[in-house]
Design a protein around this motif. Structure first.
Motif, PDB file in Angstrom:
ATOM      1  N   TYR A 199       0.714  -0.969  -0.017  1.00  0.00           N
ATOM      2  CA  TYR A 199       0.008   0.056  -0.009  1.00  0.00           C
ATOM      3  C   TYR A 199       0.823   1.223   0.020  1.00  0.00           C
ATOM      4  CZ  TYR A 199      -3.518  -3.412   1.774  1.00  0.00           C
ATOM      5  OH  TYR A 199      -4.225  -4.500   1.878  1.00  0.00           O
ATOM      6  N   VAL A 200       0.386   2.347  -0.827  1.00  0.00           N
ATOM      7  CA  VAL A 200       1.341   3.361  -0.844  1.00  0.00           C
ATOM      8  C   VAL A 200       0.172   4.534  -1.029  1.00  0.00           C
ATOM      9  CG1 VAL A 200       3.089   4.907  -1.946  1.00  0.00           C
ATOM     10  CG2 VAL A 200       3.267   2.676  -1.808  1.00  0.00           C
ATOM     11  N   ASP A 201       0.259   5.496  -0.032  1.00  0.00           N
ATOM     12  CA  ASP A 201      -0.716   7.008  -0.285  1.00  0.00           C
ATOM     13  C   ASP A 201       0.233   8.007   0.150  1.00  0.00           C
ATOM     14  OD1 ASP A 201      -1.458   6.196   2.207  1.00  0.00           O
ATOM     15  OD2 ASP A 201      -3.448   6.928   1.865  1.00  0.00           O
ATOM     16  N   GLY A 202      -0.480   9.329   0.282  1.00  0.00           N
ATOM     17  CA  GLY A 202       0.176  10.168   0.961  1.00  0.00           C
ATOM     18  C   GLY A 202      -0.836  11.388   1.327  1.00  0.00           C
ATOM     19  N   ILE A 203      -0.396  12.289   2.326  1.00  0.00           N
ATOM     20  CA  ILE A 203      -1.225  13.335   2.792  1.00  0.00           C
ATOM     21  C   ILE A 203      -0.230  14.461   2.770  1.00  0.00           C
ATOM     22  CG2 ILE A 203      -2.675  14.381   4.592  1.00  0.00           C
ATOM     23  CD1 ILE A 203      -3.194  11.462   5.731  1.00  0.00           C
ATOM     24  N   LEU A 204      -0.959  15.646   2.238  1.00  0.00           N
ATOM     25  CA  LEU A 204      -0.072  16.802   2.058  1.00  0.00           C
ATOM     26  C   LEU A 204      -0.777  17.784   3.054  1.00  0.00           C
ATOM     27  CD1 LEU A 204       0.696  17.818  -1.639  1.00  0.00           C
ATOM     28  CD2 LEU A 204       2.177  16.800  -0.025  1.00  0.00           C
ATOM     29  N   VAL A 211       3.352  13.679   4.247  1.00  0.00           N
ATOM     30  CA  VAL A 211       3.749  12.186   4.651  1.00  0.00           C
ATOM     31  C   VAL A 211       3.516  11.343   3.497  1.00  0.00           C
ATOM     32  CG1 VAL A 211       3.207  10.797   6.557  1.00  0.00           C
ATOM     33  CG2 VAL A 211       3.113  13.060   7.006  1.00  0.00           C
ATOM     34  N   VAL A 212       4.369  10.502   3.263  1.00  0.00           N
ATOM     35  CA  VAL A 212       4.007   9.536   2.477  1.00  0.00           C
ATOM     36  C   VAL A 212       3.832   8.263   3.201  1.00  0.00           C
ATOM     37  CG1 VAL A 212       5.092   8.134   0.711  1.00  0.00           C
ATOM     38  CG2 VAL A 212       5.266  10.577   0.381  1.00  0.00           C
ATOM     39  N   LEU A 368      -4.296  17.740   1.320  1.00  0.00           N
ATOM     40  CA  LEU A 368      -4.832  16.998   0.109  1.00  0.00           C
ATOM     41  C   LEU A 368      -4.203  15.620   0.193  1.00  0.00           C
ATOM     42  CD1 LEU A 368      -3.221  19.721  -2.481  1.00  0.00           C
ATOM     43  CD2 LEU A 368      -5.655  19.555  -1.626  1.00  0.00           C
ATOM     44  N   TRP A 369      -5.176  14.676  -0.753  1.00  0.00           N
ATOM     45  CA  TRP A 369      -4.486  13.421  -0.666  1.00  0.00           C
ATOM     46  C   TRP A 369      -3.786  13.255  -1.783  1.00  0.00           C
ATOM     47  CZ3 TRP A 369      -7.534   8.507  -2.794  1.00  0.00           C
ATOM     48  CH2 TRP A 369      -6.920   7.346  -2.061  1.00  0.00           C
ATOM     49  N   ASN A 405      -3.110  10.485  -8.239  1.00  0.00           N
ATOM     50  CA  ASN A 405      -4.335  11.132  -7.990  1.00  0.00           C
ATOM     51  C   ASN A 405      -4.244  12.281  -6.894  1.00  0.00           C
ATOM     52  OD1 ASN A 405      -7.133  11.691  -7.422  1.00  0.00           O
ATOM     53  ND2 ASN A 405      -7.220  10.055  -6.088  1.00  0.00           N
ATOM     54  N   ILE A 406      -4.875  13.395  -7.093  1.00  0.00           N
ATOM     55  CA  ILE A 406      -4.928  14.118  -6.059  1.00  0.00           C
ATOM     56  C   ILE A 406      -6.237  14.553  -5.679  1.00  0.00           C
ATOM     57  CG2 ILE A 406      -4.339  16.635  -5.504  1.00  0.00           C
ATOM     58  CD1 ILE A 406      -2.105  16.434  -7.710  1.00  0.00           C
ATOM     59  N   GLY A 407      -6.847  14.344  -4.315  1.00  0.00           N
ATOM     60  CA  GLY A 407      -7.837  14.464  -3.811  1.00  0.00           C
ATOM     61  C   GLY A 407      -7.851  15.753  -3.238  1.00  0.00           C
TER      62      GLY A 407
END
Length: 532
Positions: A199-204, A211-212, A368-369, A405-407
């Motif tokens: 699994y990989v995602d990140g929060i700005l 944070v990745v 942002l996601w 993808n940027i949420g």
């Protein structure tokens, strides 16, 4: 299976009836996680709400037969009993399998497994003329591919067979702190190439706090590591927990001012304790980690009710309302969804930094996601950049290039015309940067503009609609477009209603959410971790 066949027979008969009369209709699913406007009462409707069961899980073949209205929590509970889990699970427990196939569902495991529809072996569909058919990579491949992401406009999916993979007890989750948007974007891309990551995602959180997050499924947990859960009322909200975990011990690197171009001293080369923290999260708790607060959208409830302090006590006290099923109900009923920006945007990695700067300057929305994805090349209604690269196996074939993808989710301008103008400008900017948006949200293109963005899909799509008798179903554009004039008129009428007087709309939304009884679904959920 008998029950399933009867239910499908009924649906097929209703559809054939409308087809013979050449009448259009909408599908009623039961509940929904879509932010699109609802059909009017009295509209012609085909009711498929009965199709909400997991028909069976085959442990040996590692597959599950699933009806379209099965929500993710029920799906995961069924497969975990067999020690299996779907490779791609949408983050909100109420999102359905049918929604995942008809829409574009990419999650933190999609960099490896693709969108949700890529994990499906075959589907059963009721076509526009009432025929019941099967589509897969082997038979009716054009329909199988075309219906993925076409928001239900090529037929009604009534059953699907999902691939499953082995489940482990925990996800060992690592938080990698980054110091700039560009660094976060590069780090996401780097981590997708690490074979250990499931699994990989990140929060700005801001321009200089990203944070990745990487996760690896495991049955092992060090004896001294505590189990971290997120589903209990007293647990932290996931995004706040991530923020806190990456605040403390990081800053001693950053006191000296450094030009943006110099990469920070704790970039990905050092993964000492200074730049990352680790959690052991039970698998289902990881999969639904964003359920409370709907990523971070739930925090907007506090912004709305200005006088309620935002702290761990009120988050605990109001926990029932912070789960996504309840949030959606409240957001719709309150009328506030009309000025809420809900956009997911797919871009080439190379333009992501530029886009984030534009989006945050325009809307001032954080966090942002970030979610890395495997691209489906056109023709498709999934977002795509259309970029290809030489396939990694050194053959001469080309593969779609991965993208990001940027949420972007949060309050937009209260003024309706400004809200639309900014959303439109965002759509234009995206196309300029070679990206596409998810279609589940608010889309403002008129028909001509819509087909300009999806130019190479029109003939393909119209051909499929003709071939599979879909003329009585709405088109993708009809389904996703917001009618700006109608929306403006609705806002004008709404202004005269009490609901627009603060805090009436919000309280009304909460009341409707309570009436739905949805909070019981989370309270009773079986996927939640129980301390041994």
């Amino acid at each position: 299976m008998e029950r399933h066949k009867q239910a499908v027979g009924k649906i097929a008969a209703a559809v054939r009836g409308f087809f013979d009369k050449k009448e259009s209709y909408r599908i009623f699913h039961g509940s929904t996680n879509s932010t699109r406007p609802r059909p009017r009462p009295g509209a012609r409707v085909v009711d498929i709400s009965a199709l909400s069961n997991v028909v069976g899980v085959d442990g040996a073949a590692r597959t599950a037969l699933v009806e379209p209205n099965v929500p993710m929590d029920k799906l995961v509970e069924s497969t975990l009993r067999h020690g299996l889990v779907p490779p791609v699970v949408m983050e909100f427990p109420g999102i359905t399998a049918g929604g995942g196939y008809a829409g574009t569902a990419g999650e933190s495991s999609s960099f490896r497994h693709g969108f949700f529809n890529e994990t499906i072996n075959h589907v059963e569909m009721v076509l526009g003329n009432g025929d019941v058919v099967r589509a897969s990579r082997e038979e009716r491949q054009d329909l199988f591919r075309g219906a993925a992401g076409a928001v239900g406009t090529l037929g009604i999916t009534t059953l699907m067979e999902l691939r499953l993979i082995e489940a482990k007890k925990f996800v060992r989750t690592t938080y990698h702190r980054t110091g700039s948007v560009a660094e976060a974007v590069d780090k996401v891309r780097l981590e997708t190439q690490n074979p250990e990551n499931d699994y990989v995602d990140g929060i700005l959180f801001s321009k200089d706090h990203g944070v990745v997050i990487t996760g690896t499924m495991t049955d092992e947990k060090p004896a001294d590591a505590r189990v971290q859960t997120f589903s209990k009322a007293r647990d932290p909200w996931y995004y706040l927990h991530v923020k806190e975990k990456t605040m403390e011990n990081h800053h001693h690197h950053h006191h000296h001012p450094s030009p943006a171009s110099v990469s920070s001293p704790c970039s990905s080369t050092t993964s000492g304790p200074s730049s990352s923290a680790v959690d052991y999260i039970p698998l289902a708790e990881y999969l639904f980690r964003y359920d409370r607060a709907g990523f971070w959208v739930g925090a907007q409830g506090w912004t709305y009710f200005k006088y309620v302090p935002f702290n761990s006590f009120t988050r605990w006290f109001l926990d029932d309302f912070t789960h996504t099923r309840m949030l959606y109900r409240a957001l719709h009923a309150s009328g506030e969804s009309a000025r809420f920006v809900v956009q997911d945007l797919g871009l080439p990695y190379s333009r992501a930094d530029e886009f984030v700067t534009y989006a945050t300057d325009t809307f001032d929305i954080w966090p942002l996601w970030l979610c890395p994805l495997r691209q489906t090349l056109p023709p498709t209604f999934h977002p795509y950049t259309g970029e290809t690269e030489t396939a990694p196996d050194a053959s001469s074939s080309t593969a779609p290039k991965d993208f990001l993808n940027i949420g972007l989710w949060g309050w937009g301008p209260a003024d309706h015309d400004k809200f639309v103008a900014k959303n439109r400008a965002l759509e234009d900017k995206l196309v300029e940067l070679g990206g596409r948006k998810w279609l589940y949200a608010h889309t403002y293109y008129d028909e001509e503009q819509f087909w300009r963005v999806y130019d190479n899909n029109r003939g393909w799509y119209e051909g499929l609609r003709e071939k599979y008798h879909a003329a009585t179903l709405p088109t993708v554009h009809e389904k996703v477009r917001i009618d700006v004039d109608a929306a403006r008129e609705e806002r004008r009428k709404a202004r005269q209603s009490l609901k627009t007087r603060w805090p009436v709309g919000g309280l009304y939304g909460i009341w409707q959410a309570i009436k739905s009884g949805d909070h019981h679904l989370h309270r009773r959920a079986e996927w939640k971790y129980k301390d041994e």
